[in-house]
Structure formats: C-alpha cells, structure tokens
Motif scaffolding. Structure first.
Motif, short mmCIF file in Angstrom:
data_model
loop_
_atom_site.label_atom_id
_atom_site.label_comp_id
_atom_site.label_asym_id
_atom_site.label_seq_id
_atom_site.Cartn_x
_atom_site.Cartn_y
_atom_site.Cartn_z
N THR A 1 0.87 -1.18 0.00
CA THR A 1 0.00 0.00 0.00
C THR A 1 0.90 1.23 0.00
OG1 THR A 1 -1.72 -1.16 1.25
CG2 THR A 1 -1.85 1.23 1.18
N PRO A 2 1.06 1.87 -1.15
CA PRO A 2 1.94 3.04 -1.21
C PRO A 2 1.38 4.20 -0.40
CG PRO A 2 0.77 2.76 -3.28
CD PRO A 2 0.48 1.55 -2.46
N ARG A 3 2.24 4.90 0.32
CA ARG A 3 1.82 5.99 1.20
C ARG A 3 1.94 7.34 0.49
NH1 ARG A 3 -1.03 2.69 4.09
NH2 ARG A 3 0.19 1.14 5.23
N PRO A 4 1.20 8.32 0.95
CA PRO A 4 1.23 9.65 0.31
C PRO A 4 2.64 10.23 0.25
CG PRO A 4 -0.63 9.51 1.81
CD PRO A 4 0.18 8.26 2.03
N GLY A 5 2.93 10.89 -0.86
CA GLY A 5 4.19 11.60 -1.00
C GLY A 5 5.29 10.84 -1.71
N LEU A 6 5.08 9.56 -2.03
CA LEU A 6 6.12 8.78 -2.72
C LEU A 6 6.37 9.35 -4.11
CD1 LEU A 6 5.42 4.98 -2.05
CD2 LEU A 6 7.44 6.28 -1.39
N ALA A 7 7.63 9.53 -4.46
CA ALA A 7 7.98 9.94 -5.81
C ALA A 7 7.80 8.76 -6.76
CB ALA A 7 9.42 10.44 -5.85
N TRP A 8 7.49 9.07 -8.03
CA TRP A 8 7.24 7.98 -8.98
C TRP A 8 7.65 8.37 -10.38
CZ3 TRP A 8 2.35 7.26 -12.09
CH2 TRP A 8 1.66 8.47 -12.28
N GLN A 9 7.75 7.35 -11.22
CA GLN A 9 7.98 7.53 -12.65
C GLN A 9 6.86 6.79 -13.39
OE1 GLN A 9 8.78 9.00 -15.14
NE2 GLN A 9 10.53 8.21 -16.28
N TRP A 10 6.32 7.46 -14.41
CA TRP A 10 5.27 6.87 -15.23
C TRP A 10 5.76 6.85 -16.65
CZ3 TRP A 10 -0.19 9.34 -16.24
CH2 TRP A 10 -1.10 8.34 -16.59
N GLN A 11 6.10 5.67 -17.15
CA GLN A 11 6.63 5.54 -18.50
C GLN A 11 5.87 4.43 -19.22
OE1 GLN A 11 10.80 4.44 -19.02
NE2 GLN A 11 10.37 3.94 -21.16
N LEU A 12 5.04 4.82 -20.18
CA LEU A 12 4.27 3.84 -20.95
C LEU A 12 4.77 3.70 -22.37
CD1 LEU A 12 0.63 4.60 -19.74
CD2 LEU A 12 2.36 3.10 -18.74
N ASP A 13 5.73 4.50 -22.75
CA ASP A 13 6.28 4.47 -24.10
C ASP A 13 7.51 3.56 -24.12
OD1 ASP A 13 6.91 4.96 -26.72
OD2 ASP A 13 7.76 6.94 -26.36
N GLY A 14 7.31 2.30 -24.52
CA GLY A 14 8.43 1.37 -24.65
C GLY A 14 8.84 0.73 -23.34
N ARG A 15 9.98 0.04 -23.40
CA ARG A 15 10.52 -0.62 -22.21
C ARG A 15 10.99 0.40 -21.20
NH1 ARG A 15 15.11 -4.63 -23.57
NH2 ARG A 15 14.93 -4.96 -21.34
N ALA A 16 10.90 0.03 -19.94
CA ALA A 16 11.24 0.96 -18.86
C ALA A 16 12.72 1.32 -18.89
CB ALA A 16 10.90 0.33 -17.51
N ASP A 17 12.98 2.60 -18.76
CA ASP A 17 14.34 3.12 -18.58
C ASP A 17 14.55 3.24 -17.07
OD1 ASP A 17 16.51 4.84 -18.08
OD2 ASP A 17 16.24 5.84 -20.02
N PRO A 18 15.47 2.45 -16.49
CA PRO A 18 15.62 2.41 -15.04
C PRO A 18 16.45 3.54 -14.44
CG PRO A 18 17.17 0.89 -16.02
CD PRO A 18 16.39 1.50 -17.16
N SER A 19 16.76 4.56 -15.23
CA SER A 19 17.72 5.57 -14.78
C SER A 19 17.13 6.61 -13.82
CB SER A 19 18.32 6.29 -15.99
OG SER A 19 17.31 7.00 -16.71
N VAL A 20 15.81 6.70 -13.73
CA VAL A 20 15.20 7.70 -12.86
C VAL A 20 15.22 7.19 -11.42
CG1 VAL A 20 13.12 9.02 -12.36
CG2 VAL A 20 13.74 8.52 -14.73
N ASP A 21 15.78 7.97 -10.53
CA ASP A 21 15.99 7.54 -9.14
C ASP A 21 14.76 7.86 -8.29
OD1 ASP A 21 17.04 6.59 -6.80
OD2 ASP A 21 18.39 8.30 -6.48
N VAL A 22 13.74 7.01 -8.41
CA VAL A 22 12.52 7.14 -7.61
C VAL A 22 12.11 5.76 -7.12
CG1 VAL A 22 11.66 9.22 -8.77
CG2 VAL A 22 11.09 6.96 -9.70
N PRO A 23 11.32 5.67 -6.05
CA PRO A 23 10.99 4.36 -5.48
C PRO A 23 9.85 3.62 -6.18
CG PRO A 23 10.13 6.10 -4.08
CD PRO A 23 10.96 6.77 -5.15
N VAL A 24 9.12 4.28 -7.08
CA VAL A 24 7.97 3.65 -7.73
C VAL A 24 8.02 3.88 -9.23
CG1 VAL A 24 5.45 3.56 -7.87
CG2 VAL A 24 6.55 4.02 -5.66
N TYR A 25 7.84 2.81 -9.99
CA TYR A 25 7.74 2.87 -11.45
C TYR A 25 6.38 2.33 -11.87
CZ TYR A 25 12.44 4.06 -13.16
OH TYR A 25 13.60 4.72 -13.50
#
Length: 274
Positions: free
Chosen positions: A46-70
């Motif tokens: 259950t993700p808690r409020p305030g977590l940083a995230w990346q939303w990438q739907l174009d192609g395979r995920a690029d893991p370079s963004v330093d956030v806890p949620v993809y």
C-alpha cells in the motif's frame, strides 16, 4: 510423589495440540476476512502519500530515474525488466487497459466483437461494454495473471470511467462501480495492489476498495481536492499534469500531499517532479 507425564503421552498431547492449531488456522483462512494479503499470503503493498514515482508507458522501462515507484506498461516489459527494477529497490506497477479494446495487443483477437463500442480517441482503441462482466472477467484475469507472473507489485487499470463518456453503450454509474470492484477483486486475488485511475465522482464509494489513486490533470480542472479521501486513508495519489506549469500546481500538490509531476502526453522517460 506426583510423577511426570510419560514421554509417549507427552508426544501424543503435542501432536493433538498441533492438529488443533492447524484446524484453527484453516478455519481462519476460510473465514473470508480481508487481512490485506493475497497470492500466497504475501502482504499487499500500500503506497503511502508523497512517494515519488515515474510513469513511463512508451516502450521498455528506462531504469535511470531515481525514484521508489515505477508505473510501466505490462505488455511491453518483461519479467526481467521488472526484476531489474526490483533489484534497484523499486516497486513496480503494471499498466493495463481494462476499459477499452486495443487492436495492437497480443490478446486482441480474444475479445468478442460484441464487446466493442465507439472509438475512444486513441488510435486502435474502442470502448468496452463493461456491463458484460462474465465475458470480460476471464479476459482481465489473464491480463492480471500476466502482471502477477512477471513479478509486478500492483496494477494500474486504465479507463475505468467509461460511464461518463460516449462509449456506444448505455453505461450507468452503477455499471461502473460493479466493474471497478470486480477489477479490484481480480488484482487482490493475485496479491497485487490496485489503483483507481481518475473516476473522481466515485472516489467516496471506491476509496476503501482501491489501494492508491492515479490521476491525470486534476489541477488543470481544479479537481485535486476531490482526491483527499485517499490521502486521509494514508494511500498515495500518483498525479501528473500535461499542460499546467509546475509553478501552477506544485504548491497545491505539496499541501494536499500528492505525488505530482509534469509529463509529456506520450509518457516517455522525461519528467519534471514537484
């Protein structure tokens, strides 16, 4: 003098006690109580409020963004892609369209044509008749099985507000509630958490069923406060804007404790977080 319990008797008593404990555990497991677990007893995330995230739907995920949620496309990413993100300490959400048929997906031919409604504005997509629960359930089960089998932690089911659009079907708010609850159940049965995508009018009825929210452009339409029930329930709201500048929405996002960022509509790697 009182004698101790013979060793054999102690062994029998221990065995009987073990059987009793197992019986109680079995009954508890069949009680239907929701302990927040599924998929083999693993606690749902259950993700808690305030977590940083990346939303990438174009192609395979690029893991370079330093956030806890993809949040990434479930079809376009493999189990190895998910595992790579997990090794980097990320939680991974599986994007799946549950409200529209997509002619470019590998399971497109499995959808009966009677389920397909009007185009929804995206190339190759048509709204689904969500009243047909028995027909849609096995199709969505297979998609959610894919998410589980690839190791995802959660599901982002898209287009769960068809009742408010010109779908070609006479959908009602009640139809949407029934469908959205079925979708949440399918995720939970597989040990996956699930997010409510947009569908702001039904948040009061669904906040207890869904584990987090995903929202597009609540700031542009002055609707972000409607997501407060998720924050009050200590559940994250993952939010993006496409046109509003960060200076226009980030102050309110911080006040409301939303996980907000600016993205381009194609949802590639680029992001500008609050």
């Amino acid at each position: 003098m009182t004698r101790g319990t013979p060793a054999m008797t102690r062994g029998v008593l221990a065995y009987v006690t073990l059987l009793a404990v197992l019986a109680v555990s079995a009954l508890a497991g069949c009680s239907g109580a929701d302990d927040g677990r599924g998929g083999g007893g693993k606690a749902r995330w259950t993700p808690r409020p305030g977590l940083a995230w990346q939303w990438q739907l174009d192609g395979r995920a690029d893991p370079s963004v330093d956030v806890p949620v993809y949040d990434i496309d479930g079809f376009e990413n493999s189990a190895a892609d998910v595992a790579r993100l997990h090794r980097a300490g990320r939680k991974v959400i599986c994007y799946v369209n549950v409200g529209a048929w997509e002619d470019f997906r590998p399971d497109a031919d499995a959808f009966p044509r009677s389920l397909l409604g009007e185009p929804n504005g995206w190339k190759g997509e048509r709204w689904l008749d969500i009243r047909r629960l028995s027909a849609l359930r096995p199709l969505m089960e297979r998609r959610f099985d894919m998410c589980r089998d690839k190791g995802f932690d959660a599901v982002e089911p898209d287009l769960v507000e068809g009742y408010g659009n010109d779908t070609g079907f006479p959908l009602t708010a009640r139809d949407q509630l029934a469908y959205n609850r079925m979708i949440a159940d399918l995720a939970h049965e597989r040990g996956l958490s699930v997010g409510l995508k947009n569908d702001l009018p039904q948040i009061p009825e669904l906040v207890g069923t869904f584990d987090f929210a995903v929202n597009e452009e609540c700031a542009q339409y002055d609707e972000c406060a409607e997501l407060t029930p998720f924050i009050t329930a200590d559940k994250a709201v993952f939010h993006v804007e496409y046109a509003e500048p960060p200076g226009g929405f980030c102050p309110e996002s911080r006040t409301l404790r939303l996980s907000s960022m600016l993205k381009k509509p194609e949802l590639g790697v680029w992001r500008r977080p609050c």
